[in-house]
Design an enzyme around this catalytic site. Structure first.
Site, PDB file in Angstrom:
ATOM      1  N   ASP A   1       0.820  -1.220   0.000  1.00 29.66           N
ATOM      2  CA  ASP A   1       0.000   0.000   0.000  1.00 29.66           C
ATOM      3  C   ASP A   1       0.844   1.257   0.000  1.00 29.66           C
ATOM      4  O   ASP A   1       2.061   1.211   0.161  1.00 29.66           O
ATOM      5  CB  ASP A   1      -0.962  -0.022   1.200  1.00 29.66           C
ATOM      6  CG  ASP A   1      -0.259  -0.355   2.511  1.00 29.66           C
ATOM      7  OD1 ASP A   1       0.974  -0.342   2.547  1.00 29.66           O
ATOM      8  OD2 ASP A   1      -0.950  -0.628   3.500  1.00 29.66           O
TER       9      ASP A   1
ATOM     10  N   ASN B   1      -7.503  -2.587  14.512  1.00 33.97           N
ATOM     11  CA  ASN B   1      -8.878  -2.927  14.109  1.00 33.97           C
ATOM     12  C   ASN B   1      -8.888  -4.078  13.100  1.00 33.97           C
ATOM     13  O   ASN B   1      -9.860  -4.265  12.381  1.00 33.97           O
ATOM     14  CB  ASN B   1      -9.591  -1.699  13.541  1.00 33.97           C
ATOM     15  CG  ASN B   1      -8.891  -1.131  12.308  1.00 33.97           C
ATOM     16  OD1 ASN B   1      -7.918  -1.712  11.819  1.00 33.97           O
ATOM     17  ND2 ASN B   1      -9.372  -0.011  11.812  1.00 33.97           N
TER      18      ASN B   1
ATOM     19  N   HIS C   1      -7.148  -4.391  10.380  1.00 32.76           N
ATOM     20  CA  HIS C   1      -6.953  -4.105   8.957  1.00 32.76           C
ATOM     21  C   HIS C   1      -5.663  -4.754   8.466  1.00 32.76           C
ATOM     22  O   HIS C   1      -4.714  -4.934   9.222  1.00 32.76           O
ATOM     23  CB  HIS C   1      -7.013  -2.603   8.653  1.00 32.76           C
ATOM     24  CG  HIS C   1      -5.824  -1.784   9.059  1.00 32.76           C
ATOM     25  ND1 HIS C   1      -5.845  -0.911  10.110  1.00 32.76           N
ATOM     26  CD2 HIS C   1      -4.585  -1.680   8.523  1.00 32.76           C
ATOM     27  CE1 HIS C   1      -4.674  -0.306  10.209  1.00 32.76           C
ATOM     28  NE2 HIS C   1      -3.880  -0.761   9.263  1.00 32.76           N
TER      29      HIS C   1
ATOM     30  N   GLU D   1      -9.622  -1.531   5.589  1.00 36.39           N
ATOM     31  CA  GLU D   1     -10.225  -1.239   6.891  1.00 36.39           C
ATOM     32  C   GLU D   1     -11.501  -2.063   7.080  1.00 36.39           C
ATOM     33  O   GLU D   1     -12.030  -2.619   6.111  1.00 36.39           O
ATOM     34  CB  GLU D   1     -10.578   0.258   6.954  1.00 36.39           C
ATOM     35  CG  GLU D   1      -9.379   1.193   6.811  1.00 36.39           C
ATOM     36  CD  GLU D   1      -8.631   1.417   8.117  1.00 36.39           C
ATOM     37  OE1 GLU D   1      -8.686   0.553   9.014  1.00 36.39           O
ATOM     38  OE2 GLU D   1      -7.995   2.476   8.244  1.00 36.39           O
TER      39      GLU D   1
HETATM   40  C1  GLP Z   1      -0.373   0.510   8.539  1.00 36.11           C
HETATM   41  C2  GLP Z   1      -0.057  -0.378   7.328  1.00 36.11           C
HETATM   42  C3  GLP Z   1      -0.317  -1.842   7.624  1.00 36.11           C
HETATM   43  C4  GLP Z   1       0.293  -2.227   8.954  1.00 36.11           C
HETATM   44  C5  GLP Z   1      -0.342  -1.418  10.057  1.00 36.11           C
HETATM   45  C6  GLP Z   1       0.156  -1.782  11.436  1.00 36.11           C
HETATM   46  O1  GLP Z   1      -1.701   0.873   8.609  1.00 36.11           O
HETATM   47  N1  GLP Z   1      -0.784   0.007   6.179  1.00 36.11           N
HETATM   48  O2  GLP Z   1       0.229  -2.622   6.566  1.00 36.11           O
HETATM   49  O3  GLP Z   1       0.106  -3.604   9.206  1.00 36.11           O
HETATM   50  O4  GLP Z   1      -0.033  -0.054   9.785  1.00 36.11           O
HETATM   51  O5  GLP Z   1       1.306  -1.055  11.753  1.00 36.11           O
HETATM   52  P1  GLP Z   1       2.272  -1.363  12.947  1.00 36.11           P
HETATM   53  O6  GLP Z   1       3.050  -2.555  12.538  1.00 36.11           O
HETATM   54  O7  GLP Z   1       3.131  -0.133  13.052  1.00 36.11           O
HETATM   55  O8  GLP Z   1       1.431  -1.585  14.137  1.00 36.11           O
END
Ligand code: GLP
Length: 242
Positions: free
Chosen positions: A67, A135, A137, A142
């Site tokens: 993404d 959440n 995602h 989402e």
């Molecule tokens: C972002 C990314 C996700 C990732 C999420 C969790 O939203 N788009 O791919 O899994 O963050 O991030 P973290 O690993 O910092 O908790």
């Protein structure tokens, strides 16, 4: 889904990095689906360390990121392109032309999403790495997202923007829209590895593994894939019933 629970983050990433290094050595032309966020950083650090010490080569490896934020330039310090370059690509011998991140600045974003799907379909991903949001995602899919879609232009929830504000100066700078591989695109990978660490992920992990498959829990769609391995530390696994 196979669930692996580790006593510490250190042992988790030791095991996960060994797994990746062996796969890359066994298939030097491997196609890796990569993720951003804080969670995979220790994995990338270990891959860099191994590359420096043991010369594991990425010359023929291709990567496809999940993404990107919409509306910030590739060169913006918080773009996922910059994150990937600084956290991994600039420290290994990968050809940057072989690293793909969808563009959040394309003038026609719908067309960019179609092009990204075409690219993914032409190449195919051998191993897709995923983190998970609080959440549940995955990528930027989402709660409420279609569980079968290809790459989409997706709004970010306030919960996700709150979680990501730590990387920006303030909330006004945090993008509100993203371009992300859809859950359908993610499920096409041969193998999927989801990593979660910390107690703030425990509920999302419980719902992902033990809950119903529902749009409300995007990661629950992983239950439909036949080769998913979930790497957890004790804290992220703390709400699992077994
Ligand atoms: C972002 C990314 C996700 C990732 C999420 C969790 O939203 N788009 O791919 O899994 O963050 O991030 P973290 O690993 O910092 O908790």
């Amino acid at each position: 889904m196979k669930v692996l629970i580790f006593d510490t983050k250190e042992t988790l990433f030791e095991s996960l990095s060994h797994y990746y290094i062996n796969e890359i050595k066994a298939n030097p032309n491997i196609h890796l689906g990569l993720a951003t966020g804080g969670t995979p950083v220790p994995l990338y650090e270990k891959l860099i360390e191994d590359h420096k010490l043991n010369k594991t080569s990425y010359k023929n490896v291709k990567t496809f990121n999940l993404d990107e934020y919409v509306g910030i330039e590739e060169t913006h310090p918080q773009s996922y392109r910059t994150f990937m370059n600084e956290t991994l690509f600039n420290h290994i011998d990968i050809n940057l032309n072989n690293t793909k991140v969808p563009s959040g600045m394309a003038s026609d974003l719908e067309l960019e999403a179609k092009k990204y799907d075409k690219l993914l379909d032409e190449h195919g991903i051998n191993i897709q790495l995923l983190g998970i949001g609080t959440n549940a995602h995955i990528g930027f899919n989402e709660p409420g997202s279609n569980l079968n879609s290809g790459t989409i232009i997706a709004p970010l929830t306030q919960e996700t923007r709150d979680a990501n504000v730590r990387f920006f100066n303030d909330m006004s700078e945090v993008p509100t829209v993203s371009i992300t591989m859809g859950i359908g695109s993610i499920l096409k990978a041969d193998k999927i590895i989801l990593v979660a660490t910390g107690a703030n992920k425990a509920e999302a992990i419980k719902n992902t593994i033990e809950g119903y498959i529902t749009k409300d829990v995007p990661a629950s769609a992983l239950q439909t894939h036949n080769d998913v391995v979930i790497y957890l530390d004790k804290e992220a696994a703390s709400l699992l019933s077994k």
